[in-house]
Scaffold this motif. Structure first.
Motif, mmCIF file in Angstrom:
data_model
loop_
_atom_site.group_PDB
_atom_site.id
_atom_site.type_symbol
_atom_site.label_atom_id
_atom_site.label_comp_id
_atom_site.label_asym_id
_atom_site.label_seq_id
_atom_site.Cartn_x
_atom_site.Cartn_y
_atom_site.Cartn_z
ATOM 1 N N ILE A 242 25.116 -19.748 28.686
ATOM 2 C CA ILE A 242 25.418 -21.173 28.795
ATOM 3 C C ILE A 242 24.220 -21.963 28.280
ATOM 4 O O ILE A 242 23.075 -21.656 28.578
ATOM 5 C CB ILE A 242 25.707 -21.564 30.259
ATOM 6 C CG1 ILE A 242 27.007 -20.912 30.712
ATOM 7 C CG2 ILE A 242 25.793 -23.070 30.412
ATOM 8 C CD1 ILE A 242 28.228 -21.391 29.964
ATOM 9 N N LEU A 243 24.520 -22.992 27.496
ATOM 10 C CA LEU A 243 23.456 -23.796 26.919
ATOM 11 C C LEU A 243 22.893 -24.769 27.944
ATOM 12 O O LEU A 243 23.637 -25.428 28.660
ATOM 13 C CB LEU A 243 24.000 -24.549 25.709
ATOM 14 C CG LEU A 243 24.438 -23.611 24.583
ATOM 15 C CD1 LEU A 243 25.389 -24.322 23.652
ATOM 16 C CD2 LEU A 243 23.239 -23.082 23.836
ATOM 17 N N LEU A 244 21.604 -24.860 27.998
ATOM 18 C CA LEU A 244 20.904 -25.707 28.949
ATOM 19 C C LEU A 244 20.624 -27.080 28.330
ATOM 20 O O LEU A 244 20.672 -27.238 27.108
ATOM 21 C CB LEU A 244 19.600 -25.035 29.375
ATOM 22 C CG LEU A 244 19.754 -23.644 30.002
ATOM 23 C CD1 LEU A 244 18.390 -23.013 30.236
ATOM 24 C CD2 LEU A 244 20.527 -23.731 31.313
ATOM 25 N N PRO A 245 20.314 -28.076 29.156
ATOM 26 C CA PRO A 245 20.037 -29.410 28.622
ATOM 27 C C PRO A 245 18.956 -29.410 27.545
ATOM 28 O O PRO A 245 19.063 -30.111 26.543
ATOM 29 C CB PRO A 245 19.589 -30.197 29.861
ATOM 30 C CG PRO A 245 20.232 -29.491 30.999
ATOM 31 C CD PRO A 245 20.272 -28.045 30.625
ATOM 32 N N GLU A 246 17.899 -28.622 27.751
ATOM 33 C CA GLU A 246 16.822 -28.594 26.756
ATOM 34 C C GLU A 246 17.278 -27.957 25.445
ATOM 35 O O GLU A 246 16.743 -28.269 24.373
ATOM 36 C CB GLU A 246 15.592 -27.870 27.310
ATOM 37 C CG GLU A 246 15.851 -26.483 27.844
ATOM 38 C CD GLU A 246 16.098 -26.442 29.324
ATOM 39 O OE1 GLU A 246 15.711 -25.433 29.964
ATOM 40 O OE2 GLU A 246 16.675 -27.410 29.870
ATOM 41 N N ASP A 247 18.281 -27.056 25.517
ATOM 42 C CA ASP A 247 18.836 -26.468 24.298
ATOM 43 C C ASP A 247 19.570 -27.528 23.482
ATOM 44 O O ASP A 247 19.445 -27.594 22.259
ATOM 45 C CB ASP A 247 19.818 -25.331 24.630
ATOM 46 C CG ASP A 247 19.176 -24.199 25.410
ATOM 47 O OD1 ASP A 247 17.936 -24.055 25.328
ATOM 48 O OD2 ASP A 247 19.903 -23.462 26.101
ATOM 49 N N VAL A 248 20.344 -28.348 24.159
ATOM 50 C CA VAL A 248 21.088 -29.419 23.494
ATOM 51 C C VAL A 248 20.117 -30.434 22.904
ATOM 52 O O VAL A 248 20.272 -30.876 21.765
ATOM 53 C CB VAL A 248 22.053 -30.105 24.475
ATOM 54 C CG1 VAL A 248 22.785 -31.250 23.786
ATOM 55 C CG2 VAL A 248 23.054 -29.098 25.016
ATOM 56 N N ALA A 249 19.100 -30.814 23.670
ATOM 57 C CA ALA A 249 18.112 -31.789 23.195
ATOM 58 C C ALA A 249 17.418 -31.286 21.934
ATOM 59 O O ALA A 249 17.240 -32.038 20.968
ATOM 60 C CB ALA A 249 17.085 -32.077 24.291
ATOM 61 N N LEU A 250 17.038 -30.014 21.923
ATOM 62 C CA LEU A 250 16.369 -29.445 20.748
ATOM 63 C C LEU A 250 17.323 -29.391 19.560
ATOM 64 O O LEU A 250 16.918 -29.665 18.423
ATOM 65 C CB LEU A 250 15.837 -28.045 21.077
ATOM 66 C CG LEU A 250 15.077 -27.326 19.958
ATOM 67 C CD1 LEU A 250 13.868 -28.146 19.490
ATOM 68 C CD2 LEU A 250 14.615 -25.937 20.432
#
Length: 382
Positions: free
Chosen positions: A261-269
């Motif tokens: 599952i993608l984490l918030p920091e993954d989406v931000a990056l």
């Protein structure tokens, strides 16, 4: 504050043009195309490419309804941002419009709604809109070297990028441009955080560090649909930018990680890398449009070289001396070191934008032929 009547006198005629101009409406139907010509948009919009395309995209995506934004207030804000782009050869309102269209493509056809929801879409488009706001037509090295006020204000750390986003937010908090007036504090904080991170990420000094971190995410993102269905993805992604729900227990949290599952920091990056791709979006344009952008950037860099000489510099920064070769003589290196790895990485994560990487390779091949056969660019680029 700006008198509301003054803005109304500017906004109303442009909104009417957007609604009634057949050539403009027809051209705006092409915004879903991978290969866009922002110079043509500049022409058919009567010199208002940025506010025109930005308003059109946000309206089409229903972002005004989602975030309760008044249409005329949004257009006034977009027009004010557009007016804040100086008439630089390259870093101007038409470049910003091109970046907005590229970001729109990367968000909608690359990342997609399961990955970039309304909040990420809003933050991504606004970042593209303001990413070079009030650009001085010189790079950060110039500002730092000659103790410009922005370098002093931001302690030599990304002075341009810090200014672009800070000045934009100063405007957003001013009447009559308060487009976020109806957002909750939580929504505003999330959008602001994403925007700051995205715009700062366009500083090329940070390029390799950001791309290096994203490379570690490629396979995780590309496998995001494996091992769990779409419903599970959407459920856990509902609070991307705010972090995973605090009510999750440790066991659930570990299970989430195992499921990729993608984490918030993954989406931000991912959003940061998307804007970085969009910022150089001309590299995948049709050859003649791409060449026009390269020539405009070369003109701006030569202008900086002239300013350096005025400051007494014995030698100018690389590729900025108009008496010698400019960036049209070094595009192969730029493509191979910066552009191609960037687009290959993003398309490895988001495979649907692979045609853009293929177009990058096509333009690189033209630059290779120019170098190898010692041709003039005009002999291969229309």
């Amino acid at each position: 504050s700006i008198p509301a009547q003054d803005m109304k006198e500017k906004v109303d005629p442009l909104l009417k043009q957007l609604e009634s101009s057949a050539p403009l409406r027809e051209f705006l139907e092409t915004i879903d195309d991978f290969f866009f010509d922002a110079f043509e948009l500049e022409r058919v919009s009567g010199g208002h490419p940025l506010c025109t395309i930005s308003f059109h995209i946000m309206t089409r995506l229903n972002l005004l309804e989602t975030f309760s934004i008044d249409p005329k207030q949004l257009f006034a804000f977009l027009l004010k941002i557009e007016e804040g782009y100086p008439q630089n050869a390259y870093h101007n309102r038409t470049h910003a419009a091109n970046v907005v269209q590229s970001m729109f493509i990367l968000l909608t056809q690359g990342m997609g709604p399961d990955f970039a929801g309304d909040l990420e879409m809003m933050a991504g488009l606004l970042s593209a809109i303001v990413h070079d706001f009030e650009h001085k037509g010189v790079n950060n090295d110039f500002l730092i070297r000659y103790q410009d006020e922005l370098a002093l204000k931001y302690n030599d750390k990304s002075p341009l990028e810090n200014h672009h986003v800070a000045a934009a937010f100063n405007l957003i908090l001013m009447e009559p441009f308060q487009i976020f007036a109806n957002l909750s504090i939580d929504q505003f904080s999330k959008i602001r955080k994403l925007m700051i991170e995205m715009v700062i990420a366009t500083d090329m000094k940070l390029h390799f560090e950001i791309l290096g971190r994203f490379r570690l995410l490629e396979s995780k993102i590309s496998r995001r649909a494996e091992g769990y269905d779409t419903h599970q993805t959407k459920t856990i992604q509902t609070d991307f930018t705010g972090g995973l729900s605090s009510s999750m227990d440790v066991g659930t949290s570990n299970a989430v990680k195992e499921m990729n599952i993608l984490l918030p920091e993954d989406v931000a990056l991912s959003l940061q890398v998307a804007l970085k791709c969009a910022d150089v979006g001309h590299v995948y344009c049709s050859p003649n449009v791409h060449m026009k952008w390269v020539q405009k950037l070369e003109q701006e860099l030569f202008a900086q070289g002239d300013k350096e000489k005025e400051h007494g510099a014995v030698t100018t920064s690389p590729l900025m001396d108009r008496e010698k070769g400019g960036i049209t003589k070094s595009q192969c290196g730029f493509f191979q070191i910066v552009v191609l790895p960037l687009f290959k990485s993003f398309s490895a994560a988001f495979g649907s934008i692979s045609p853009l990487t293929e177009s990058v390779l096509r333009n690189l091949e033209l630059w290779r032929r120019i170098e190898e056969d010692e041709l003039e660019p005009s002999e291969l680029f229309g």
